[in-house]
Motif scaffolding. Sequence first.
Motif, PDB file in Angstrom:
ATOM      1  N   GLN A  74      48.314 -12.720  61.917  1.00 13.86           N
ATOM      2  CA  GLN A  74      48.226 -11.478  61.755  1.00 13.86           C
ATOM      3  C   GLN A  74      49.575 -10.859  61.116  1.00 13.86           C
ATOM      4  O   GLN A  74      49.631  -9.778  60.449  1.00 13.86           O
ATOM      5  CB  GLN A  74      48.020 -10.943  63.145  1.00 13.86           C
ATOM      6  N   LYS A 123      44.670  -5.488  65.588  1.00 11.17           N
ATOM      7  CA  LYS A 123      43.876  -4.561  66.392  1.00 11.17           C
ATOM      8  C   LYS A 123      43.041  -5.612  67.336  1.00 11.17           C
ATOM      9  O   LYS A 123      42.571  -5.311  68.330  1.00 11.17           O
ATOM     10  CB  LYS A 123      42.857  -4.323  65.206  1.00 11.17           C
ATOM     11  N   ARG A 144      44.486   5.779  69.288  1.00 11.54           N
ATOM     12  CA  ARG A 144      43.760   5.225  68.183  1.00 11.54           C
ATOM     13  C   ARG A 144      43.109   3.927  68.090  1.00 11.54           C
ATOM     14  O   ARG A 144      42.459   3.579  67.249  1.00 11.54           O
ATOM     15  CB  ARG A 144      45.345   4.877  67.233  1.00 11.54           C
ATOM     16  N   HIS A 173      51.477   1.093  60.553  1.00 12.75           N
ATOM     17  CA  HIS A 173      50.023   1.106  60.660  1.00 12.75           C
ATOM     18  C   HIS A 173      49.410  -0.178  59.957  1.00 12.75           C
ATOM     19  O   HIS A 173      48.274  -0.757  60.544  1.00 12.75           O
ATOM     20  CB  HIS A 173      49.281   2.404  59.609  1.00 12.75           C
ATOM     21  N   HIS A 174      50.101  -0.967  59.300  1.00 10.57           N
ATOM     22  CA  HIS A 174      49.673  -2.207  58.860  1.00 10.57           C
ATOM     23  C   HIS A 174      49.685  -3.145  60.063  1.00 10.57           C
ATOM     24  O   HIS A 174      48.744  -4.015  60.204  1.00 10.57           O
ATOM     25  CB  HIS A 174      51.004  -2.926  58.050  1.00 10.57           C
ATOM     26  N   ASP A 210      46.522  -2.185  62.280  1.00  7.79           N
ATOM     27  CA  ASP A 210      45.464  -2.973  61.665  1.00  7.79           C
ATOM     28  C   ASP A 210      45.265  -4.296  61.897  1.00  7.79           C
ATOM     29  O   ASP A 210      44.552  -4.949  62.505  1.00  7.79           O
ATOM     30  CB  ASP A 210      45.580  -2.595  59.981  1.00  7.79           C
ATOM     31  N   ALA A 211      46.455  -4.887  61.770  1.00  9.53           N
ATOM     32  CA  ALA A 211      46.584  -6.463  61.731  1.00  9.53           C
ATOM     33  C   ALA A 211      46.533  -7.037  63.423  1.00  9.53           C
ATOM     34  O   ALA A 211      45.889  -8.005  63.530  1.00  9.53           O
ATOM     35  CB  ALA A 211      47.839  -7.228  61.337  1.00  9.53           C
ATOM     36  N   ALA A 236      50.049  -8.401  57.762  1.00 10.25           N
ATOM     37  CA  ALA A 236      50.864  -7.324  57.794  1.00 10.25           C
ATOM     38  C   ALA A 236      51.753  -7.199  56.971  1.00 10.25           C
ATOM     39  O   ALA A 236      52.141  -6.245  55.860  1.00 10.25           O
ATOM     40  CB  ALA A 236      51.437  -7.156  59.271  1.00 10.25           C
ATOM     41  N   LYS A 274      50.382  -7.037  53.330  1.00  9.81           N
ATOM     42  CA  LYS A 274      49.918  -5.518  52.935  1.00  9.81           C
ATOM     43  C   LYS A 274      50.759  -4.660  52.780  1.00  9.81           C
ATOM     44  O   LYS A 274      50.885  -3.718  51.847  1.00  9.81           O
ATOM     45  CB  LYS A 274      49.027  -4.942  54.183  1.00  9.81           C
ATOM     46  N   ASN A 332      42.173 -12.657  55.860  1.00 11.16           N
ATOM     47  CA  ASN A 332      40.744 -11.871  56.528  1.00 11.16           C
ATOM     48  C   ASN A 332      39.770 -12.966  56.924  1.00 11.16           C
ATOM     49  O   ASN A 332      39.269 -12.441  58.174  1.00 11.16           O
ATOM     50  CB  ASN A 332      40.526 -10.797  55.653  1.00 11.16           C
TER      51      ASN A 332
END
Length: 395
Positions: free
Chosen positions: A114, A253, A289, A246-247, A250-251, A118, A121, A160
């Motif tokens: 993760q 999550k 979020r 936000h990276h 996302d990572a 991040a 990205k 991913n």
Amino acid sequence: VILVGVSTRENDDTEDSLDELKDLVKTAGAEAVGRVIQKRELVHPGTYVGKGKIEEIRELLWELDATGIVCDDELSPAQMNNLTDILDVKVMDRTMVILDIFAGRASTSEGKIQVELAQLKYRQSQLTGAGRAMSRLGGPGEKKLEMDRRLIKNRIAQLNRELREVKRHRELTREQRTKNRIPVVAIVGYTYAGKSTLLNTLTGAGVLQEDQLFATLDPTTRSRKLPSGQEILLTDTVGFIRKLPHHLIDAFKSTLEEAKYADLILHVVDASNPQMDEQMYVVYETLQRLEAMDKPVVTAFNKMDRIGESLTVRDFKADRIVQVSAKTGEGLEALLQAIEEILREQKIYIERVYSYQESGKIQLIRKYGELLEEEYKEDGIHVSAYVPKELDGRV
């Protein structure tokens, strides 16, 4: 390093944000020796701060013998390049510092995947901006950039795939828990609120607890019995922070999704922190979020041992609030009581008589529900209990 922030309106939280950035920088292994705040209507699109402030920063760098600057917001590639060219020192932003800390803290394979995801990205977004400058030059620079982009893209795709595999494994574990019907309590809170200390005190989990930001990165799940004897699972999650890139959201999550799938959220708040209200706001905003706001919430105002006089604490979003000290153990019984009461609201009350051949059903109740009374009489076993709704048919 010198910390740099931009204040876009009166009485905003720039000072507090820089205090936090100072802690982040310290956690990452650097020392903040000065700070510069510029009041502007908007962040400067080309250099983050205006020309006059850049001169002030240049003088401060020389005066304090600093080797770099850290900006409190995520910089665009253009801002990063321009500041580096003008100041000729290392230029970093809040995102880079947070990613650096996370990279040092990840210990499980999932955490490492993760963090790398991040970082890549973030790097990818930086290259996108660099592309415009390079494409005017043509030649070898452009070829290298294209190659970097392709390598990053391939690596992201591979990570991913690995993360999907991890996520599948996590979902299987989660399904198993659902099948077992052991309620899950997700511990959330601002970083530094004392979540790991609380988990350790309640379960003896042995999770790293330090006075540092993001001391725990990988989630830990431990079981604990409530006063009634019912077993629950407590899961620690990564600490939230203002301006969380936000990276990272996302990572991480799948890690943070523990909150989304829990039966109850235990929100730990550092009651001794003057920014307590802002920190609570950040936590609820992050939960929003993650679409995890439909759960019952118990808020534990922690570190009460640090507060001399009595403090009025309130949280209008919580179903219950409890004052505790994870360090001294004060208030923890009341906390477990509050968790039990809320979980009980999700169950149904039964009074039944079972024949002696059906004693296996009582075992089910004991394991997944709350057995209040069992009395052995001639006509069978008289039971009163709370059971999860989905277990009702089986008992």
